[in-house]
Design a protein around this motif. Structure first.
Motif, PDB file in Angstrom:
ATOM      1  N   ASP A  37     -27.078  23.766  17.834  1.00  0.00           N
ATOM      2  CA  ASP A  37     -26.160  23.412  18.920  1.00  0.00           C
ATOM      3  C   ASP A  37     -25.175  24.524  19.229  1.00  0.00           C
ATOM      4  OD1 ASP A  37     -27.181  20.787  19.282  1.00  0.00           O
ATOM      5  OD2 ASP A  37     -26.078  20.125  17.501  1.00  0.00           O
ATOM      6  N   GLU A  38     -25.363  25.676  18.608  1.00  0.00           N
ATOM      7  CA  GLU A  38     -24.426  26.770  18.804  1.00  0.00           C
ATOM      8  C   GLU A  38     -24.591  27.388  20.192  1.00  0.00           C
ATOM      9  OE1 GLU A  38     -25.564  29.709  15.890  1.00  0.00           O
ATOM     10  OE2 GLU A  38     -27.654  29.199  16.225  1.00  0.00           O
ATOM     11  N   ASN A  39     -23.538  28.059  20.663  1.00  0.00           N
ATOM     12  CA  ASN A  39     -23.645  28.838  21.884  1.00  0.00           C
ATOM     13  C   ASN A  39     -24.651  29.961  21.666  1.00  0.00           C
ATOM     14  OD1 ASN A  39     -21.662  27.236  22.965  1.00  0.00           O
ATOM     15  ND2 ASN A  39     -20.040  28.772  22.820  1.00  0.00           N
ATOM     16  N   LEU A  40     -25.378  30.300  22.726  1.00  0.00           N
ATOM     17  CA  LEU A  40     -26.392  31.352  22.635  1.00  0.00           C
ATOM     18  C   LEU A  40     -26.215  32.334  23.777  1.00  0.00           C
ATOM     19  CD1 LEU A  40     -29.631  29.260  21.900  1.00  0.00           C
ATOM     20  CD2 LEU A  40     -28.305  30.593  20.254  1.00  0.00           C
ATOM     21  N   LEU A  41     -26.412  33.599  23.487  1.00  0.00           N
ATOM     22  CA  LEU A  41     -26.511  34.634  24.514  1.00  0.00           C
ATOM     23  C   LEU A  41     -27.883  35.278  24.360  1.00  0.00           C
ATOM     24  CD1 LEU A  41     -25.412  36.393  26.781  1.00  0.00           C
ATOM     25  CD2 LEU A  41     -24.379  37.881  25.049  1.00  0.00           C
ATOM     26  N   VAL A  42     -28.754  35.030  25.333  1.00  0.00           N
ATOM     27  CA  VAL A  42     -30.112  35.561  25.307  1.00  0.00           C
ATOM     28  C   VAL A  42     -30.162  36.775  26.230  1.00  0.00           C
ATOM     29  CG1 VAL A  42     -32.552  35.080  25.716  1.00  0.00           C
ATOM     30  CG2 VAL A  42     -31.034  33.258  24.902  1.00  0.00           C
ATOM     31  N   VAL A  43     -30.418  37.930  25.660  1.00  0.00           N
ATOM     32  CA  VAL A  43     -30.486  39.174  26.419  1.00  0.00           C
ATOM     33  C   VAL A  43     -31.932  39.633  26.414  1.00  0.00           C
ATOM     34  CG1 VAL A  43     -29.715  41.563  26.551  1.00  0.00           C
ATOM     35  CG2 VAL A  43     -28.123  39.781  25.841  1.00  0.00           C
ATOM     36  N   ALA A  44     -32.537  39.707  27.588  1.00  0.00           N
ATOM     37  CA  ALA A  44     -33.958  40.039  27.678  1.00  0.00           C
ATOM     38  C   ALA A  44     -34.230  40.720  29.010  1.00  0.00           C
ATOM     39  CB  ALA A  44     -34.813  38.778  27.560  1.00  0.00           C
ATOM     40  N   PRO A  45     -35.249  41.564  29.075  1.00  0.00           N
ATOM     41  CA  PRO A  45     -35.577  42.222  30.345  1.00  0.00           C
ATOM     42  C   PRO A  45     -36.040  41.217  31.390  1.00  0.00           C
ATOM     43  CG  PRO A  45     -36.712  43.260  28.473  1.00  0.00           C
ATOM     44  CD  PRO A  45     -36.127  41.978  27.979  1.00  0.00           C
ATOM     45  N   THR A  46     -35.920  41.593  32.654  1.00  0.00           N
ATOM     46  CA  THR A  46     -36.471  40.783  33.730  1.00  0.00           C
ATOM     47  C   THR A  46     -37.964  40.602  33.494  1.00  0.00           C
ATOM     48  OG1 THR A  46     -34.838  41.661  35.257  1.00  0.00           O
ATOM     49  CG2 THR A  46     -36.780  40.636  36.221  1.00  0.00           C
ATOM     50  N   GLY A  47     -38.442  39.375  33.657  1.00  0.00           N
ATOM     51  CA  GLY A  47     -39.858  39.099  33.445  1.00  0.00           C
ATOM     52  C   GLY A  47     -40.175  38.543  32.071  1.00  0.00           C
ATOM     53  N   ALA A  48     -39.146  38.294  31.236  1.00  0.00           N
ATOM     54  CA  ALA A  48     -39.382  37.760  29.895  1.00  0.00           C
ATOM     55  C   ALA A  48     -39.523  36.240  29.894  1.00  0.00           C
ATOM     56  CB  ALA A  48     -38.254  38.176  28.953  1.00  0.00           C
ATOM     57  N   PRO A  53     -16.898  19.473  23.012  1.00  0.00           N
ATOM     58  CA  PRO A  53     -17.478  20.814  23.169  1.00  0.00           C
ATOM     59  C   PRO A  53     -18.617  20.839  24.186  1.00  0.00           C
ATOM     60  CG  PRO A  53     -17.249  20.221  20.847  1.00  0.00           C
ATOM     61  CD  PRO A  53     -16.985  18.974  21.630  1.00  0.00           C
ATOM     62  N   ILE A  54     -18.690  21.941  24.922  1.00  0.00           N
ATOM     63  CA  ILE A  54     -19.784  22.192  25.852  1.00  0.00           C
ATOM     64  C   ILE A  54     -20.554  23.403  25.337  1.00  0.00           C
ATOM     65  CG2 ILE A  54     -20.403  22.859  28.211  1.00  0.00           C
ATOM     66  CD1 ILE A  54     -17.905  21.414  29.169  1.00  0.00           C
ATOM     67  N   ARG A  55     -21.831  23.226  25.132  1.00  0.00           N
ATOM     68  CA  ARG A  55     -22.654  24.342  24.674  1.00  0.00           C
ATOM     69  C   ARG A  55     -22.913  25.292  25.831  1.00  0.00           C
ATOM     70  NH1 ARG A  55     -28.903  24.169  22.337  1.00  0.00           N
ATOM     71  NH2 ARG A  55     -28.659  25.949  20.934  1.00  0.00           N
ATOM     72  N   VAL A  56     -22.737  26.579  25.608  1.00  0.00           N
ATOM     73  CA  VAL A  56     -23.007  27.599  26.621  1.00  0.00           C
ATOM     74  C   VAL A  56     -24.263  28.356  26.216  1.00  0.00           C
ATOM     75  CG1 VAL A  56     -22.170  29.685  27.753  1.00  0.00           C
ATOM     76  CG2 VAL A  56     -20.571  27.830  27.209  1.00  0.00           C
ATOM     77  N   VAL A  57     -25.238  28.379  27.111  1.00  0.00           N
ATOM     78  CA  VAL A  57     -26.450  29.171  26.912  1.00  0.00           C
ATOM     79  C   VAL A  57     -26.490  30.203  28.027  1.00  0.00           C
ATOM     80  CG1 VAL A  57     -28.965  29.163  26.802  1.00  0.00           C
ATOM     81  CG2 VAL A  57     -27.671  27.273  25.797  1.00  0.00           C
ATOM     82  N   GLY A  58     -26.196  31.441  27.698  1.00  0.00           N
ATOM     83  CA  GLY A  58     -26.174  32.518  28.681  1.00  0.00           C
ATOM     84  C   GLY A  58     -27.484  33.272  28.683  1.00  0.00           C
ATOM     85  N   LEU A  59     -28.041  33.486  29.858  1.00  0.00           N
ATOM     86  CA  LEU A  59     -29.289  34.224  30.027  1.00  0.00           C
ATOM     87  C   LEU A  59     -28.961  35.510  30.774  1.00  0.00           C
ATOM     88  CD1 LEU A  59     -31.494  31.209  31.223  1.00  0.00           C
ATOM     89  CD2 LEU A  59     -31.165  32.041  28.880  1.00  0.00           C
ATOM     90  N   SER A  60     -29.301  36.635  30.169  1.00  0.00           N
ATOM     91  CA  SER A  60     -28.811  37.903  30.702  1.00  0.00           C
ATOM     92  C   SER A  60     -29.904  38.948  30.744  1.00  0.00           C
ATOM     93  CB  SER A  60     -27.651  38.419  29.835  1.00  0.00           C
ATOM     94  OG  SER A  60     -27.245  39.708  30.244  1.00  0.00           O
TER      95      SER A  60
END
Length: 961
Positions: free
Chosen positions: A215-226, A350-357
């Motif tokens: 349930d933790e916040n996540l920051l997913v960093v991936a190239p375009t097209g992943a 709490p609000i979980r934040v899932v960032g896609l970058s």
């Protein structure tokens, strides 16, 4: 081409390198200190599994070369040197490849290689002070001379790292995580039916367990097209189906809410309630409360979250999915996103934040700020190779610009000759047309008689050559998208908006310009454009991207792309807006609370610790009358005064208009002399709004509309005859000024409403697509002004005229003339927010067809298209200004009206308001010179006025078709 000897004079340019005394990583090519972290790809290259440097032992020299010119001389190859060479995958270079291999060089072949560059380091140089690079302008354009550019220090390090990335991409070894993973091994049974895929790609398989098991916040960093969309889907479904709470999915553009909404149609069929929120769609509060998943632009969700009516629904949000979260660093969108995340990061519950970058250089810093786990991915569905083909910079900018266009054409031909498709991104609409015509001419189509400002002619001629054009107001963009997807066109020339808003991948991407308008491109935008390269759906797993640069800017771009996009906070540029938003939400209730909010921002995380800008923002809001100090409640432990929004502050925050812009607008209008007629008032209001609101003022006049715009502004007359043939731009016209197109567009609505309607393409010589953004944005600012009639914060003439004009602009397809504002007002209220788009035109035409020119008909049954319950309709009729009366005797004024109304009196520029209580109010004209007048404003937005403002009570006789 042969390897040349030590004494060959042609090698002088490559041999005359001298060791540098500067440390290699101290400063970048522009003198800026590079203190940001390396990109993940560079980090992965720098060390092998056992930690050994891939740059080779420091006792050996280094000679790494990209060779795309068969006539380029080579430096001498010596012992104790790590020699690596990248050559085009072209039969002409096979003999050279064999000779280099025989000399002991490692050689790899790269399709569409167009760079000529060498990086060299002397043996026995552990500090790498001797590291240098030399680069030649692209050999695809032959000129009289090709002077090399040399670099050392950080620029040479960037060149080396860029070479390493390309070398690694063509190592021929299979990726250890290249295989797909079955979905049934990753998803719980409840979620499986919502993913109609038998497998997930390696990036998705790596991320989904973190999304579903924690349930933790996540920051997913991936190239375009992943495949980041699937990751967002998993996060949303977990909240909706497993936790039985709501999810919010934020995307940066309206078009992406449409695309995502379409992708989730299958979810709706399975019972998931999806509600789309964007500027084009009205918000139905009841449907929002019932929805499981909200799809929204950042700005729309921020506006909705300021509504007290939805506070309970917002408390049910469990997960916030932020697509393109790296836009935190975008000057336009970043501040709103940052303020929102600063608030939600510590929300309760709490609000979980899932960032896609996309790939960013300071992902670790952003993850720390978000209190998130960082998942840094390098897998991409197609292998991407990027290059920086250089053109020689010229003292005449036009020469350099023309060279960029020619090089884009040649690279396009290189790819399309091999059966590939190409996206060419240009920094301006003008360059889109010029480049498209250049491409068409290179394919044998006669373009000599084509005028670039004739859209129909350009579209037809370029289409014959298989070349399409695309930008926001290009009238043929839908046809172009379809033709490019069907491969009827194999080249699409576009502005960068395609990269962000439309899914149109190609084998290769060419970025022609390093500026968009007057602004330089940022790395995130370039990466987004690069990400369109690679046509996986067509069976290709390779993509090529080219950013055309001049030789002076190439080192800086090489450093920026290898370092990665670095997100920097932009919130200080619009700090008053975000402080006001927090005050309206009651998240900030005092200056101490404001300090605590500031500490949670990314700006503070990145070292901006001073409270000075925050204090200035609060003081500005107080001076602008948008917040006020109020004493703490009796018995409270608080020693300081509280901050509370005023009615003007509530209005400004609710409409999401910039506080600084609107304060300037209000003060400027209040300082104007009171107009003597409706026509004079509309012209003064239009001129002020068009020039002071940046979103309107910055819209440029198209070349093919300069004559028309100049004529309208100079004469005030809007031509209403049949459209004339496009005329060549007249000579001797002054350069268009800020706001000229906005003025002309709004004057057209005000003075020639009959020109508007369905399916129009040109309005008084102006392309409708060019003025459309102005006509969409202007009503919000006019509504802000109109709503202040009840508050008494603008002169009454401003409120009345802005209210009428704003509704005429918004409902221009109904062709409403002056005085139609009140009738449109009641149509809006009868339609209700969710049915506005369809019901307002229907109600309008029914009212006008029955002879109504104002909303002053007698009580009775609701009109057929009215969406209000009958009781609400009767209440609305009672709250009109129909029964208001104004009596003037000398300086005394008596007015009657419904509860909640105010009567405002004025003499010249001086005005004052008096509330109407128990149906009546008495007041006197204020002292002052100039004409006197009276207006009654009802709390629902209706009005009744004396003098020339009476023209806005109803539509003039004979003015309705």
């Amino acid at each position: 081409m042969a390897v040349i000897g030590e004494n060959d004079s042609r090698a002088a340019a490559w041999r005359e390198w001298r060791p540098s005394t500067r440390r290699p990583a101290d400063r970048g090519p522009t003198g800026k200190v590079f203190d940001g972290p390396e990109s993940a790809a560079v980090r992965a290259w720098r060390t092998t599994v056992d930690g050994t440097s891939r740059a080779g032992p420091r006792d050996r020299g280094l000679l790494w070369m990209k060779i795309a010119d068969p006539d380029l001389p080579l430096p001498h190859i010596t012992d104790r040197t790590d020699v690596r060479v990248l050559l085009p995958a072209d039969p002409r270079f096979t003999v050279l490849a064999d000779k280099l291999a025989a000399e002991g060089a490692e050689v790899r072949r790269v399709p569409y290689l167009v760079e000529d560059e060498a990086i060299r380091r002397l043996p026995d140089d552990p500090s790498e002070r001797s590291l240098q690079s030399v680069t030649y302008p692209c050999a695809l354009l032959r000129g009289p001379t090709r002077r090399p550019s040399r670099a050392s220090g950080a620029a040479a390090v960037a060149a080396r790292d860029a070479f390493a990335l390309m070398w690694q991409a063509y190592d021929g070894a299979p990726s250890p995580d290249a295989g797909p993973v079955a979905t049934n091994g990753l998803l719980p049974p409840t979620l499986s039916p919502f993913f109609p895929y038998p497998t997930f790609n390696p990036a998705q398989a790596q991320v989904l367990p973190a999304i579903l098991d924690g349930d933790e916040n996540l920051l997913v960093v991936a190239p375009t097209g992943a495949g980041k969309t699937v990751m967002g889907m998993a996060a949303a479904l977990k909240s909706v189906l497993l936790r039985r709470r709501k999810a919010v999915w934020l995307v940066p553009q309206r078009s992406l809410t449409d695309e995502l909404n379409h992708d989730l149609e299958a979810w709706k069929a399975k019972g998931v309630r999806v509600e789309r929120l964007s500027g084009e769609y009205a918000v139905d509060a009841d449907r929002m409360r019932e929805a499981d998943l909200w799809l929204a632009t950042t700005e729309k969700f921020e506006a909705v979250s300021r509504s007290s009516a939805l506070r309970e629904a917002l408390a049910e949000v469990d997960c916030l999915i932020v697509d393109e979260i790296h836009l935190l660093g975008d000057p336009a969108r970043g501040p709103t996103l940052e303020a929102m995340l600063a608030r939600m990061r510590d929300a309760q519950p709490p609000i979980r934040v899932v960032g896609l970058s996309a790939t960013v250089g300071n992902a670790e810093e952003i993850a720390v700020w978000l209190q998130a786990r960082l998942l840094h991915l390098t897998w991409r569905s197609s292998r991407l190779t990027w290059q920086l083909p250089a053109v020689a910079a010229h003292a005449d900018w036009n020469v350099t610009d023309a060279t960029r266009g020619r090089l884009a054409t040649v690279i396009s031909r290189l790819v399309t000759a091999d059966g590939g498709s190409v996206l060419v991104f240009c920094g301006s609409k003008r360059n889109v047309r010029r480049t498209a015509l250049l491409l068409a001419a290179s394919r044998g189509v006669d373009t000599t008689r084509v005028r670039p400002d004739d859209a129909a002619q350009v579209h037809m001629v370029c289409g014959q050559a298989g070349v399409g054009l695309h930008y926001k107001d290009w009238p043929y963009r839908r046809e172009t998208e379809a033709a490019f997807r069907a491969r009827q066109f194999d080249v699409l020339v576009a502005t960068p908006t395609v990269a962000a808003g439309v899914n149109l991948p190609a084998r290769a991407v060419i970025v022609r310009d390093t500026q968009v308008g007057l602004d330089g491109l940022d790395v995130a935008t370039v990466q987004q454009m690069f990400g369109r390269a690679g046509r996986v759906g067509a069976g290709e797993d390779l993509g090529w991207a080219f950013l055309i640069v001049d030789d002076g800017e190439r080192p800086a771009w090489q450093a920026r792309l290898t370092e990665g996009y670095v997100v920097r906070s932009q919130i200080q540029s619009s700090l008053p807006d975000h402080v006001l938003g927090e005050v309206v939400r009651e998240e900030v209730t005092s200056r101490t609370a404001a300090d605590r909010w500031w500490v949670r921002t990314l700006a503070h995380q990145q070292g901006r610790r001073s409270l000075g800008p925050l204090r200035q923002a609060i003081q500005f809001l107080a001076d602008a009358g948008m917040v006020a100090d109020t004493p703490a409640d009796a018995g409270s432990d608080l020693e300081e005064t509280l901050l509370a929004p005023t009615d003007l502050g509530q209005l400004t925050a609710r409409l999401m208009v910039p506080a600084t812009v609107c304060d300037h607008l209000r003060r400027t209008l209040n300082d104007l002399p009171v107009p003597a007629s409706a026509a004079e008032a509309e012209r003064a209001l239009i001129r002020t709004v068009a020039t002071l609101v940046p979103k309107l003022a910055q819209v440029a006049v198209p070349e093919d509309a300069r004559n028309a715009v100049a004529g309208i502004i100079n004469s005030g007359v809007v031509p209403t005859g049949p459209p004339a043939e496009p005329a060549a731009a007249a000579t001797g016209l002054p350069e268009p000024q800020r706001g000229d197109l906005a003025q002309a567009a709004l004057l057209a609505v005000a003075n020639a409403p009959e020109l508007f309607g369905e399916s129009v393409t040109t309005i008084a010589g102006m392309p409708y697509a060019a003025i459309y953004p102005i006509l969409e944005d202007a009503p919000r600012y006019l509504h802000w002004l109109a709503s202040q009639g009840l508050l008494g914060t603008v002169h009454p003439w401003v409120a009345v005229v802005a209210g009428d004009l704003g509704r005429r602009v918004r409902w221009r397809r109904c062709r409403p003339p002056r005085g139609a504002g009140r009738l449109l007002w009641i149509c809006e209220l009868m339609a209700t927010p969710v049915h506005l788009a369809d019901a307002v035109p229907e109600l309008w035409h029914a009212a006008v067809g029955n002879g109504h020119t104002a909303p002053d008909w007698p009580p009775g049954r609701p009109p057929r298209a009215c969406r209000l319950p009958e009781s609400a309709y009767r209440k609305l009729l009672y709250e009109r200004a129909t029964g208001c009366a104004i009596a003037v005797s000398g300086r005394d004024v008596v007015a009657t009206g419904p509860s909640g109304a105010v009567v405002t009196v004025w003499a010249g520029r001086t005005h004052r308001a008096e509330p109407i209580r128990r149906g009546t109010a008495g007041t006197t004209f204020p002292p002052g010179d100039g004409d006197q007048g009276v207006v009654v404003f009802t709390w629902r937005g209706d009005h009744r006025a004396t003098g020339w403002l009476g023209e806005y009570r109803e539509i003039g006789v004979g003015s309705v078709e």
